[in-house]
Every structure is written in structure tokens, then in C-alpha cells.
Design a protein around this motif. Structure first.
Motif, short mmCIF file in Angstrom:
data_model
loop_
_atom_site.label_atom_id
_atom_site.label_comp_id
_atom_site.label_asym_id
_atom_site.label_seq_id
_atom_site.Cartn_x
_atom_site.Cartn_y
_atom_site.Cartn_z
N VAL A 9 0.87 -1.18 0.00
CA VAL A 9 0.00 0.00 0.00
C VAL A 9 0.91 1.24 0.00
N ALA A 10 1.07 1.94 1.10
CA ALA A 10 1.79 3.22 1.03
C ALA A 10 3.29 3.04 0.77
N GLY A 11 4.02 2.52 1.74
CA GLY A 11 5.47 2.42 1.61
C GLY A 11 5.88 1.42 0.53
N GLY A 12 5.22 0.27 0.49
CA GLY A 12 5.58 -0.79 -0.45
C GLY A 12 5.36 -0.38 -1.89
N PHE A 31 4.37 -9.01 -2.42
CA PHE A 31 3.36 -9.85 -1.76
C PHE A 31 2.42 -8.97 -0.95
N GLU A 32 1.15 -9.18 -1.14
CA GLU A 32 0.14 -8.42 -0.38
C GLU A 32 -0.91 -9.41 0.09
N ARG A 33 -1.12 -9.45 1.41
CA ARG A 33 -2.06 -10.45 1.92
C ARG A 33 -3.51 -10.08 1.64
N GLY A 34 -3.76 -8.79 1.42
CA GLY A 34 -5.10 -8.37 1.05
C GLY A 34 -5.33 -8.55 -0.44
N ALA A 40 -6.23 4.15 -1.22
CA ALA A 40 -6.16 5.36 -0.39
C ALA A 40 -6.81 5.08 0.96
N ASN A 41 -6.04 4.47 1.88
CA ASN A 41 -6.70 4.17 3.17
C ASN A 41 -7.09 5.45 3.92
N CYS A 42 -6.39 6.54 3.64
CA CYS A 42 -6.74 7.79 4.31
C CYS A 42 -8.12 8.30 3.86
N GLY A 43 -8.60 7.80 2.73
CA GLY A 43 -9.90 8.26 2.23
C GLY A 43 -11.07 7.44 2.74
N ASN A 79 0.07 -14.07 1.89
CA ASN A 79 0.58 -13.69 3.21
C ASN A 79 1.98 -14.26 3.42
N VAL A 80 2.94 -13.39 3.65
CA VAL A 80 4.28 -13.86 3.99
C VAL A 80 4.26 -14.24 5.47
N SER A 81 4.36 -15.52 5.73
CA SER A 81 4.17 -15.98 7.11
C SER A 81 5.49 -16.20 7.85
N LEU A 110 10.31 -4.86 3.99
CA LEU A 110 9.08 -5.05 4.76
C LEU A 110 8.36 -3.71 4.86
N SER A 111 7.13 -3.66 4.35
CA SER A 111 6.28 -2.48 4.53
C SER A 111 4.92 -3.00 4.94
N THR A 112 4.93 -3.69 6.06
CA THR A 112 3.74 -4.45 6.48
C THR A 112 2.76 -3.62 7.30
N GLY A 280 7.80 2.51 6.93
CA GLY A 280 6.38 2.72 7.23
C GLY A 280 6.01 2.53 8.69
N ASP A 281 4.74 2.22 8.89
CA ASP A 281 4.19 2.12 10.26
C ASP A 281 4.90 1.07 11.10
N VAL A 282 5.53 0.10 10.45
CA VAL A 282 6.08 -1.04 11.20
C VAL A 282 7.43 -0.71 11.85
N PRO A 297 2.92 6.52 12.98
CA PRO A 297 2.28 5.89 11.82
C PRO A 297 1.53 6.89 10.95
N LEU A 298 2.19 7.42 9.96
CA LEU A 298 1.58 8.39 9.04
C LEU A 298 1.98 8.07 7.61
N ALA A 299 1.09 8.48 6.69
CA ALA A 299 1.32 8.13 5.28
C ALA A 299 2.52 8.86 4.67
N GLY A 300 2.70 10.12 5.01
CA GLY A 300 3.81 10.89 4.42
C GLY A 300 5.17 10.25 4.71
P1 FAD Z 1 0.12 0.13 4.87
O1 FAD Z 1 -0.13 1.22 3.91
O2 FAD Z 1 -0.89 -0.11 5.92
O3 FAD Z 1 0.36 -1.21 4.06
C1 FAD Z 1 0.71 -2.39 4.71
C2 FAD Z 1 0.23 -3.56 3.87
O4 FAD Z 1 0.97 -4.69 4.22
C3 FAD Z 1 -1.23 -3.91 4.13
O5 FAD Z 1 -1.97 -3.82 2.94
C4 FAD Z 1 -1.18 -5.33 4.67
O6 FAD Z 1 -2.26 -6.12 4.19
C5 FAD Z 1 0.14 -5.82 4.12
N1 FAD Z 1 0.74 -6.88 4.94
C6 FAD Z 1 0.98 -6.85 6.27
N2 FAD Z 1 1.59 -7.97 6.66
C7 FAD Z 1 1.75 -8.74 5.56
C8 FAD Z 1 2.31 -10.02 5.32
N3 FAD Z 1 2.85 -10.73 6.32
N4 FAD Z 1 2.29 -10.51 4.06
C9 FAD Z 1 1.75 -9.80 3.04
N5 FAD Z 1 1.20 -8.58 3.21
C10 FAD Z 1 1.21 -8.05 4.46
N6 FAD Z 1 -2.06 8.83 7.53
C11 FAD Z 1 -1.91 10.15 7.26
O7 FAD Z 1 -0.77 10.62 7.20
N7 FAD Z 1 -2.99 10.95 7.03
C12 FAD Z 1 -4.26 10.49 7.06
O8 FAD Z 1 -5.22 11.25 6.83
C13 FAD Z 1 -4.46 9.12 7.37
N8 FAD Z 1 -5.71 8.61 7.44
C14 FAD Z 1 -5.86 7.26 7.65
C15 FAD Z 1 -7.15 6.74 7.67
C16 FAD Z 1 -7.35 5.39 7.86
C17 FAD Z 1 -8.74 4.84 7.89
C18 FAD Z 1 -6.22 4.53 8.00
C19 FAD Z 1 -6.43 3.04 8.16
C20 FAD Z 1 -4.94 5.04 8.00
C21 FAD Z 1 -4.75 6.41 7.84
N9 FAD Z 1 -3.47 6.97 7.83
C22 FAD Z 1 -3.31 8.31 7.58
C23 FAD Z 1 -2.28 6.16 8.12
C24 FAD Z 1 -1.59 5.74 6.84
O9 FAD Z 1 -2.52 5.14 5.99
C25 FAD Z 1 -0.46 4.78 7.19
O10 FAD Z 1 0.45 5.47 8.01
C26 FAD Z 1 0.27 4.27 5.95
O11 FAD Z 1 -0.61 3.61 5.09
C27 FAD Z 1 1.39 3.32 6.37
O12 FAD Z 1 2.01 2.78 5.25
P2 FAD Z 1 2.69 1.34 5.30
O13 FAD Z 1 3.23 1.08 3.95
O14 FAD Z 1 3.58 1.27 6.47
O15 FAD Z 1 1.49 0.35 5.63
#
Ligand code: FAD
Length: 464
Positions: A9-12, A31-34, A40-43, A79-81, A110-112, A280-282, A297-300
């Protein structure tokens, strides 16, 4: 080089595009488990509130488009287990086919992400109880509202997502109650600034139960009991209590984690295994102002880290990520609330003392020239060190809040002072600002305090 990206999603998603741009030959498997990539999870709250009418617009891109454009392979429902570091393979569960296989790697990203924290997962088994994190979560809430037209909802948690949901459910004609164990909404903000938001929420009809966390949910979600014994009858409950990093596979593989179970990375986003990177958030990040490790944990930041890490993974550059300010903004009905950098809360947690280590000023300038129609006031809390360095800011208002927080955030990035803030030359015409912009104003009053020209008293001092 064979690179596996886990989480798309965001970082990946950002990382895979940058990896391909920087290396046309690398083998990249995502790999994406979803079932969805790059959405756009922020939307999501705004789709539930029907501000975003078209579900399809939540999808920034799709598997076929990204595969065709970037020459990568995307495996959804995968899902990467496990990460088998000794063999340099990962174990992958194909969720749809219920099969398992191993895939080899040279490097892993890892951008989980993170997941909502729910202290009692059994609550979510009740029909009227939901969390909001993914597209399926969103569909479930949206369908529940469509089928049942609930008149009332309880939201547990007064963070950004909880508050965005409050607004969007009110917009759907639902009577909303919101509880939080903290005695304020919006955890990144100080209590005095959060109060402005709480007053607006109450004016918009949201019933607030603060300092009163969730104790239990019964009757299929129809009865929510709070810590002090208050019971709220409701037709819909949304749990938005907090998040925890999806670091289980990293932990099981023996990668180093911080005390909040975030993956530890260096400034190149490399984990304790030189072949495994994380963004990312992890991950744990460095607080840009205080220098300590924290979780933001933020998208930017996730997107920036995803872009920076590509060259490091490919070993063609050394791009550093120097820390996170936590710059954030939220729309709360007609109000905009934003913060960046340190708050009094984070400074106090770090042992910093008002008057000795830091000071603050609170000003109430207009969004643009008062004589031009439509100007509205905003409240800016500017926090600065006793040597004049700006440490952070929080702003609540109706117009022009976002550009002011971004101005101060930019100043923080470059380690600016209150004097720098007074000297910033910012665009001005009456419909947009004043010749002295609100952030200049905050700088002027901060300078006056530092020079001893005025001696403000704090709310605590006033109350005492
Ligand atoms: P994610 O974007 O969450 O992606 C992680 C992905 O990894 C997921 O799709 C998950 O299914 C997958 N995954 C996890 N483990 C595994 C595995 N073992 N194998 C395969 N796939 C796996 N941030 C802002 O800055 N502003 C906002 O307005 C804002 N609003 C938000 C609103 C909502 C409803 C949500 C849920 C989040 C919001 N955020 C917002 C937070 C922002 O979306 C996250 O900080 C950002 O998406 C993190 O990016 P990421 O790549 O770390 O993780």
C-alpha cells in the motif's frame, strides 16, 4: 538482484516504483495479503460519510496497471508468514488456494504497516462492532449502514480516525457518542489545543466521554460499557483505539525490535539483518526534534521512506531518512486541526520543563486580512526553546490552517528559530493572508517573550 516487497500500500507501492526506476533489471516480486494494492486508506472515512461517492476512486492503481507499467510481479492474497534467514527464503501462504510455498530472495523490503489495536478481539465478533483499517472493513461498515440505517453509533477512541469517523457518521444523520480513556481527544496535541476541538465536536452534537475508556461491549454490540460504569446503548460501534505494528514475522525471524515492537532500522532503513529493510508504520523512527526513537504511523513518512530506501536496497546510493516530525492535519467538521514537531506533552515526557527548557506563545490571528470578507480566526500554539529554536506548533481554525502548519513544519525541517519565523517572506494578498502572516505573528510574540518585553502566564498559572 531479486527483491521481495512485503506489503503493497503506502510504503511498499512507492518503493516498488522507485526500485524499478532505479534498476531496470532487478526481479521484483510484491506480496500483499489483502486483495488490493495501492489504495487510499486515508480516504476510507470519507467514503463511509459519502463525501467520496465513488468506491473506485479509493483505488490509486491496480495490480494489472502496476505490473504493466513497472514490470514487477504482484501476488495478491499472499501472506508472507515467515522469513527464513538461514535459507534466504520467505514462506508464503496463498490465501485463496490455501497452499504454501517458499520464495528465495537477495533483499527484502518489509512495509507491512500496522493494525488496529483491539484489547479484546472477541468484541469484533459481534454483529454491530467494527474496526476501520482496510477496504473490507470499510465495505462492512458501509453495508451495515445501508442495510440497517442506524440512528446511533459509539466510537471508541478520539484519535484522527475516530474523529474523522465521528464527522462522517454525523454527516450520515447518525447520533454519535465518542469515548476515550485519555482526558482529551487528538493525542498528538496538548490538552489546551485539544479543548478547542472538543468544544467544536460538542457544538456539532457529538457526545464526548473523555477520561472514560471502554470496559466491555455486550448484546451483539448494542451495549457499550465504559470504565466508570456508564452504559451507552447503540446500534453501531466502531473501535478506533490505537495501532500496533505488524512486526510478527520480523520478530519471529529474530530481527531487532524496539520496546513498542517496531522494527529497529538505521538511517538507511536497514534492519538488524543487512539483507532486510523496512519502512512505514512497522518501524521505529527518530523523533526529528527530540532525537529519541518513537513510532509515528503516518502516510507521508511511509511514502518518503519507501522512496529513499530503493537506492540503498539496490546498493547504488546511500539515502538517509533523518527522522519524523509527525506533521499531521485533520478535518473536524468545518474546523481544521494540525500539528508538527514537539508538543508540550512530548517535551514533558522527555523531561523538559516549561520556563527552563521551552516556552510557548498562543496567538489568534485571522486567516486573511480582516477587512476582506470571510476571514476567520485561528489559534496557533508555537513552542520554542529558550535559545529561540522552534520546537513545534499546533493550530486550530477554519481556513488556512494547513498552509501555516506546513510553513512551520518546513522551518522545523531546517532547524529554524523564532527570528527565522518573523523573517519568512510569505505570499500575501488580502484574500489569502495579511502582510504579517499568522506564522510571522507567532514569531513576533515569541521574540517578545524571549526579549522579556512581555511575560505571559500559562493556563496552569492562571488557574493556580
Ligand atoms: P500500509 O499502507 O498499511 O500497508 C501495509 C500492507 O501490508 C497492508 O496492505 C497489509 O495487508 C500488508 N501486509 C501486512 N503484513 C503482511 C504479510 N505478512 N504478508 C503480506 N502482506 C502483508 N495517515 C496520514 O498521514 N494521514 C491520514 O489522513 C491518514 N488517514 C488514515 C485513515 C485510515 C482509515 C487509516 C487506516 C490510516 C490512515 N493513515 C493516515 C495512516 C496511513 O494510511 C499509514 O500510516 C500508511 O498507510 C502506512 O504505510 P505502510 O506502507 O507502512 O502500511
Amino acid at each position: 538482484m531479486k527483491i521481495l516487497v512485503v506489503g503493497a500500500v503506502a510504503g511498499g507501492a512507492t518503493a516498488l516504483a522507485r526500485l524499478r526506476r532505479m534498476d531496470e533489471d532487478a526481479e521484483i516480486i510484491v506480496f500483499e495479503r489483502g486483495n488490493y494494492i495501492s489504495y487510499a486508506n486515508c480516504g476510507l472515512p470519507y467514503y463511509i460519510g459519502e463525501a467520496i461517492k465513488n468506491r473506485d476512486s479509493l483505488f490509486v492503481s491496480d495490480k494489472d496497471t502496476i505490473e504493466a507499467k513497472y514490470g514487477v510481479e504482484i501476488r495478491l492474497n499472499s501472506n508472507v508468514s515467515a522469513i527464513n534467514r538461514d535459507k534466504k527464503t520467505v514462506t508464503v501462504e496463498n490465501i485463496l488456494e490455501d497452499t504454501t510455498y517458499e520464495e528465495s530472495y537477495d533483499k527484502i523490503l518489509l512495509s507491512t504497516g500496522s493494525s488496529p489495536f483491539v484489547s479484546n478481539p472477541a468484541w469484533l465478533d459481534q454483529n454491530r462492532v467494527f474496526k476501520l483499517w482496510t477496504i473490507p472493513d470499510t465495505d462492512a461498515i458501509y453495508d451495515f449502514i445501508r442495510r440497517n440505517s442506524p440512528k446511533s453509533a459509539v466510537i471508541v477512541g478520539g484519535g484522527f480516525i475516530g474523529l474523522e469517523m465521528a464527522e462522517n457518521l454525523v454527516d450520515r444523520g447518525i447520533d454519535v457518542s465518542l469515548c476515550d480513556m485519555a482526558d482529551q481527544v487528538m493525542p498528538p496535541m496538548d490538552k489546551d489545543m485539544a479543548k478547542i476541538v472538543e468544544i467544536r465536536l460538542a457544538e456539532k452534537g457529538v457526545n464526548l466521554y473523555l477520561g472514560n475508556g471502554l470496559k466491555d461491549i455486550q448484546n451483539d454490540g448494542a451495549v457499550v460499557t465504559l470504565a466508570n460504569g456508564t452504559t451507552l446503548e447503540t446500534e453501531l460501534a466502531i473501535l478506533s483505539i490505537g495501532v500496533k505494528p505488524n512486526s510478527q514475522i520480523a520478530e519471529a525471524a529474530g530481527l531487532e525490535l524496539n520496546e513498542r515492537r517496531g522494527i529497529k532500522v538505521d538511517k538507511y532503513m536497514r534492519t538488524s539483518d543487512e539483507n532486510i529493510y523496512a519502512v512505514g508504520d512497522v518501524i521505529g523512527v527518530t523523533d526529528y526534534i527530540l532525537g529519541n526513537e518513537t513510532m509515528i504511523p503516518l502516510a507521508g513518512p511511509a511514502n518518503k521512506q519507501g522512496r529513499n530506501v530503493a537506492e540503498n536496497i539496490l546498493d547504488i546510493g546511500k539515502k538517509t531518512y533523518d527522522g519524523t516530525l509527525g506533521t499531521s492535519v485533520a478535518k473536524i467538521f468545518d474546523m481544521t486541526v494540525a500539528s508538527t514537531g514537539a508538543s508540550e506533552k512530548s517535551l514533558n515526557r522527555a523531561g523538559k520543563v516549561y520556563g527552563k527548557d521551552y516556552l510557548y506563545t498562543i496567538v489568534h490571528p485571522m486567516s486573511h486580512a480582516g477587512y476582506y470578507p470571510g476571514a476567520t480566526p485561528m489559534t496557533i500554539k508555537l513552542i520554542f526553546a529558550t535559545d529561540g529554536k522552534v520546537l513545534g506548533a499546533q493550530i486550530a481554525g477554519y481556513k488556512g490552517v494547513d498552509k501555516r502548519i506546513d510553513t512551520i513544519s518546513t522551518l522545523l525541517h531546517f532547524h529554524g528559530t523564532v527570528t527565522d519565523l518573523t523573517n519568512l517572506e510569505l505570499a500575501y494578498a488580502p484574500p489569502y493572508s495579511s502582510a504579517k502572516d499568522p506564522v510571522n505573528f507567532a514569531g513576533y510574540t515569541a521574540e517578545n517573550i524571549l526579549a522579556g518585553l512581555v511575560s505571559p502566564i500559562t493556563l496552569d498559572e492562571l488557574e493556580a
